[in-house]
Design a protein around this motif. Structure first.
Motif, PDB file in Angstrom:
ATOM      1  N   HIS A 269      17.534  25.705   0.404  1.00 20.22           N
ATOM      2  CA  HIS A 269      17.188  25.448   1.799  1.00 20.22           C
ATOM      3  C   HIS A 269      16.095  24.394   1.932  1.00 20.22           C
ATOM      4  CE1 HIS A 269      19.934  28.487   3.167  1.00 20.22           C
ATOM      5  NE2 HIS A 269      19.482  29.279   2.202  1.00 20.22           N
ATOM      6  N   CYS A 279      22.549  24.743   9.133  1.00 22.04           N
ATOM      7  CA  CYS A 279      22.678  25.705   8.038  1.00 22.04           C
ATOM      8  C   CYS A 279      22.581  27.124   8.584  1.00 22.04           C
ATOM      9  CB  CYS A 279      21.574  25.459   7.000  1.00 22.04           C
ATOM     10  SG  CYS A 279      21.663  26.533   5.542  1.00 22.04           S
ATOM     11  N   CYS A 286      20.150  21.264   4.955  1.00 24.41           N
ATOM     12  CA  CYS A 286      19.738  21.924   3.709  1.00 24.41           C
ATOM     13  C   CYS A 286      20.642  21.491   2.549  1.00 24.41           C
ATOM     14  CB  CYS A 286      19.814  23.434   3.853  1.00 24.41           C
ATOM     15  SG  CYS A 286      18.640  24.131   5.039  1.00 24.41           S
ATOM     16  N   GLU A 288      22.185  23.233   0.531  1.00 24.73           N
ATOM     17  CA  GLU A 288      23.382  24.062   0.510  1.00 24.73           C
ATOM     18  C   GLU A 288      24.534  23.434   1.305  1.00 24.73           C
ATOM     19  OE1 GLU A 288      24.112  28.262   2.542  1.00 24.73           O
ATOM     20  OE2 GLU A 288      22.708  28.375   0.835  1.00 24.73           O
ATOM     21  N   GLN A 289      24.192  22.666   2.340  1.00 22.87           N
ATOM     22  CA  GLN A 289      25.218  22.048   3.189  1.00 22.87           C
ATOM     23  C   GLN A 289      25.846  20.817   2.544  1.00 22.87           C
ATOM     24  OE1 GLN A 289      26.308  23.589   5.989  1.00 22.87           O
ATOM     25  NE2 GLN A 289      24.923  25.152   5.165  1.00 22.87           N
TER      26      GLN A 289
END
Length: 423
Positions: A269, A279, A286, A288-289
């Motif tokens: 994040h 996100c 982030c 993760e995206q």
């Protein structure tokens, strides 16, 4: 320093105060039992003489400690071997392959993995079920995991193994048996250790309840890499695990950095681009995206919910030179490199280890990530040392790290886990 052990940092004479406790004989013996047990475990097999040299105790003291560990079932002995020194040949000592063990349970977004390890750290039972835990009530998820764990315990019993505790590896922020936040599961302030323990106890009527602890899955994967991986002499490294989310952990000098609240390592994040996609955590852009499993599959034109099968297809397409797959992996690698460079600048680790789905995709992720690291690591040492970006060991994962965490408790104080003899 003047070499006087009684001198403190300020040069003043250090004096024992009446409140400073002294170690009694029992405490010292418990400590020495742990030393001897760990020495045999670390060597794989050893003689009493070899252990004596390794731990710095007399042969007589080691022999007494070994006899206690043999009687309690922590060690076994077989055959004869020469110690390399004069005198009678020494008996070969090994950590027992039966008896006490640990069980680890990784509950992730799209799978549950259960592992049982013995005192030597050997993976003895492994069960994995791929299922979608998103949108399911926590009680249902813990029930599923408990049923898989119960089957693993039955398999362990067939091998004469008796796990004395369990550890849960969970995604997100984990503290004191509770998942404080797991965006990809949609969990907030969810108790984990107690409900899982209750669900497991209900499946094992008549057996003692098992103590359960919980930890962030990336932390446990990093510990598994430290204990079982192929890092050699490296004791400081940043571990990244790619699954539905992106988790991280930092090991410094062989110790896991937890942070004040136990939340250190939430690298998934960290923001890559301010105006990036929204996100699940509530922020935008982030890591993760861009580098999470769903983002990778989506960018490659694959079903983002395909799970392990989708990752396998992504790998197949990348090997075949598919443009969309290669572009998705290049974008993820670039995002990884940008975020990792900040962590490397801050902590200066020996290596960066890529686990989870990244392990099988490292061929395509590493070049763009390395390019970013070479550009952004200010010391220039990343380029000079050659790539320190590497795939995790196949033998190291969060479930095994969780099980080994239980075993570490046994090794630290074998007396606490020794079988009680009736009076």
């Amino acid at each position: 320093m003047n070499g006087n052990p009684s001198r403190g940092l300020g040069g003043h004479t250090a004096r024992r105060t009446p409140l400073e406790p002294k170690a009694d004989r029992e405490t010292v013996r418990r400590h020495n039992l742990s030393l001897v047990l760990r020495a045999v475990r670390d060597q794989g097999e050893a003689t009493r003489a070899g252990v004596s040299v390794r731990v710095g105790l007399t042969r007589a003291a080691v022999s007494s400690l070994v006899e206690q560990l043999l009687e309690s079932g922590f060690l076994s002995e077989s055959g004869k071997t020469f110690s390399g020194q004069a005198g009678r040949p020494g008996t070969v000592l090994k950590v027992a392959r039966t008896g006490l063990a640990g069980i680890g349970v990784e509950i992730n977004v799209d799978f549950v993995s259960v592992c049982v390890v013995d005192l030597a750290g050997t993976d003895r039972v492994r069960l994995v079920e791929h299922l979608d835990n998103r949108g399911s009530a926590p009680e249902e998820v813990f029930g599923r995991a408990a049923r898989i764990a119960a089957r693993a315990l039955a398999s362990a019993a067939e091998q004469d193994l008796r796990p004395v505790g369990a550890a849960l590896a969970l995604p997100g922020l984990v503290s004191d048996g509770t998942v404080c936040q797991a965006p990809n599961l949609g969990w907030t302030a969810v108790a984990a250790a107690a409900p899982f323990a209750e669900a497991l106890a209900a499946l094992r009527p008549g057996l003692p309840a098992m103590a359960v602890r919980s930890e962030n899955e990336a932390n446990l994967a990093a510990l598994a890499e430290l204990w079982f991986g192929g890092l050699g002499e490296a004791r400081s490294f940043l571990y990244l695990t790619g699954e539905i989310g992106v988790g991280g952990a930092l090991v410094l000098g062989g110790e896991l950095l937890r942070g004040v609240n136990g939340f250190a390592g939430e690298i998934g994040h960290v923001c890559v681009f301010d105006d990036g996609p929204l996100c699940r955590c509530g922020s935008r852009g982030c890591l993760e995206q861009y580098a999470g499993q769903s983002a990778l599959l989506r960018a490659a034109g694959l079903d983002e919910h395909a799970g392990a099968a989708g990752v396998a297809e992504l790998e197949r397409r990348a090997r075949a030179g598919d443009d969309a797959a290669l572009a998705a992996l290049a974008g993820a690698g670039t995002a990884l490199g940008r975020v990792l460079s900040g962590a490397v600048n801050l902590f200066d680790p020996d290596a960066v280890v890529l686990g989870g789905i990244y392990r099988r995709l490292v061929t395509w992720l590493a070049p763009p990530a390395d390019a970013e690291l070479e550009t952004r690591v200010v010391s220039g040492l990343w380029r000079a040392a050659g790539s320190r970006l590497r795939a995790s060991s196949p033998a190291a994962d969060a479930a095994r790290g969780a099980a080994a965490l239980v075993v570490q408790d046994v090794l630290a104080d074998p007396v606490a886990y020794a079988p009680r003899t009736p009076h």
